[in-house]
Design a protein around this motif. Structure first.
Motif, short mmCIF file in Angstrom:
data_model
loop_
_atom_site.label_atom_id
_atom_site.label_comp_id
_atom_site.label_asym_id
_atom_site.label_seq_id
_atom_site.Cartn_x
_atom_site.Cartn_y
_atom_site.Cartn_z
N LEU A 1 0.93 -1.13 -0.21
CA LEU A 1 -0.01 0.08 -0.02
C LEU A 1 0.80 1.34 -0.07
O LEU A 1 0.50 2.59 0.12
CB LEU A 1 -0.92 0.11 1.09
N ARG A 2 2.39 1.14 -0.06
CA ARG A 2 3.08 2.29 0.11
C ARG A 2 3.62 2.66 -1.50
O ARG A 2 4.82 2.61 -1.77
CB ARG A 2 4.28 2.01 1.06
N ILE A 3 2.68 2.88 -2.39
CA ILE A 3 2.94 3.10 -3.78
C ILE A 3 3.45 4.57 -3.69
O ILE A 3 2.53 5.28 -3.34
CB ILE A 3 1.86 2.90 -4.52
N GLY A 4 4.40 4.67 -4.37
CA GLY A 4 5.08 6.11 -4.42
C GLY A 4 4.18 7.01 -5.33
O GLY A 4 3.27 6.71 -6.48
N TYR A 5 4.12 8.12 -5.00
CA TYR A 5 3.04 9.22 -5.76
C TYR A 5 3.56 9.82 -7.12
O TYR A 5 2.88 10.17 -7.91
CB TYR A 5 2.52 10.27 -4.74
#
Length: 321
Positions: free
Chosen positions: A251-255
């Protein structure tokens, strides 16, 4: 038995002197050189990793830049409740989860396959050339990678559309089609990270004893037998560690890349937690709401990391800790 032997056998073994327990100060005095070397690392984590955690307080306050963090009023879980009950929550959760899971499922095996294939190559110049070319995209910034993707997919002069036109297909603007956003994101992710991550697996393969392969050759084993019976089992600890780390980032997808590739036409499938935090926090100046969303994302990532590490230890006996 000789007289000397009888005396030696009858003499009770000498007890080693009990080790003196050192105090904390004595430990520090003994290891002072190592502690001095550790100071820059300690300061880095203290200032840039743990210091900003103080700002998480604004997730539980109505933060105002004029009154500051301390003077801003407490509101409890107001921003979390608003986020969970809002219409954006499930869309963001679904998009983030789908993008994270599909990206890991499709991109995770590629570095392993590339490392094993390169290990089987016997022509050194070809092996080095493939290795160099494959990890070159890792040195490019996200902005350059995204710009190249946009150029490749351009409907006017993009190389993909030019190839399609050769086969009689019409030009297509891939980046405004919601159905193409996820494949584009995943393929560009594979292209960017495969070569760099393959280095980790190649280092693990280099640690395998050559005597295992030689013994297998003597027994008449072919290359595929050695891959499945020696290389892959030896790689399993490294694969498990990388899998646990990847799970923590579901869930820590870079923006950055999502922000550069998406547009209002693809918001429904491309908008994720990190881009939502960017819009709410920096563009709309709703800092407390954005901090609440970011804190929720971080907590879920931590739970996933702990769960995957626990499952890894239960199933395979290996884990990060």
């Amino acid at each position: 038995m000789s007289q000397a032997g009888v005396e030696a056998a009858s003499t009770p073994p000498k007890k080693s002197a009990p080790r003196r327990k050192l105090t904390a100060f004595q430990h520090m005095k003994r290891d002072r050189q190592l502690l001095i070397l550790f100071i820059p690392c300690f300061l880095f984590y203290l200032i840039f990793r743990y210091g900003p955690l103080y700002g998480l307080l604004i997730a539980f306050k109505d933060y105002s830049v004029f009154t500051g963090i301390i003077e801003s009023p407490w509101v409890g879980l107001k921003h979390f409740i608003n986020f969970f009950s809002g219409q954006d929550f499930w869309k963001l959760f679904k998009n983030t989860l789908i993008l994270g899971v599909t990206s890991m499922v499709f991109s995770f095996p590629f570095p392993i396959i590339l490392a094993i294939l390169l290990n089987e190559v016997r022509v050194k110049w070809f092996k080095k050339s493939v290795q160099t070319i494959s990890y070159m995209p890792s040195f490019l910034s996200v902005v350059i990678i995204s710009s190249m993707v946009i150029d490749f997919l351009s409907p006017n002069n993009g190389i993909i559309n030019q190839i399609l036109s050769v086969f009689g297909f019409e030009s297509k603007y891939f980046l405004i089609d919601p159905n193409w956003f996820r494949p584009i994101y995943i393929i560009s992710d594979i292209w960017t990270h495969t070569g760099y991550e393959a280095i980790i697996y190649m280092a693990a393969i280099a640690g395998i004893s050559p005597s295992l392969y030689e013994a297998a050759r003597v027994d008449g084993a072919k290359r595929r037998h050695m891959i499945f019976n020696i290389t892959l089992p030896s790689l399993m600890p490294t694969i498990i560690i990388m899998f646990v780390l990847k799970t923590g980032q579901l869930l820590r997808i870079g923006y950055e890349k999502v922000l550069l590739l998406y547009n209002p036409m693809t918001y429904d499938v491309a908008d994720v937690f990190s881009t939502f935090v960017y819009r709410k926090g920096l563009l709309e100046a709703n800092y407390s709401y954005a901090a609440a969303v970011g804190l929720f994302e971080a907590l879920v990532a931590m739970v996933l990391l702990l769960s995957s590490n626990y499952m890894s230890r239960r199933l395979g006996g290996k884990g990060l800790w």
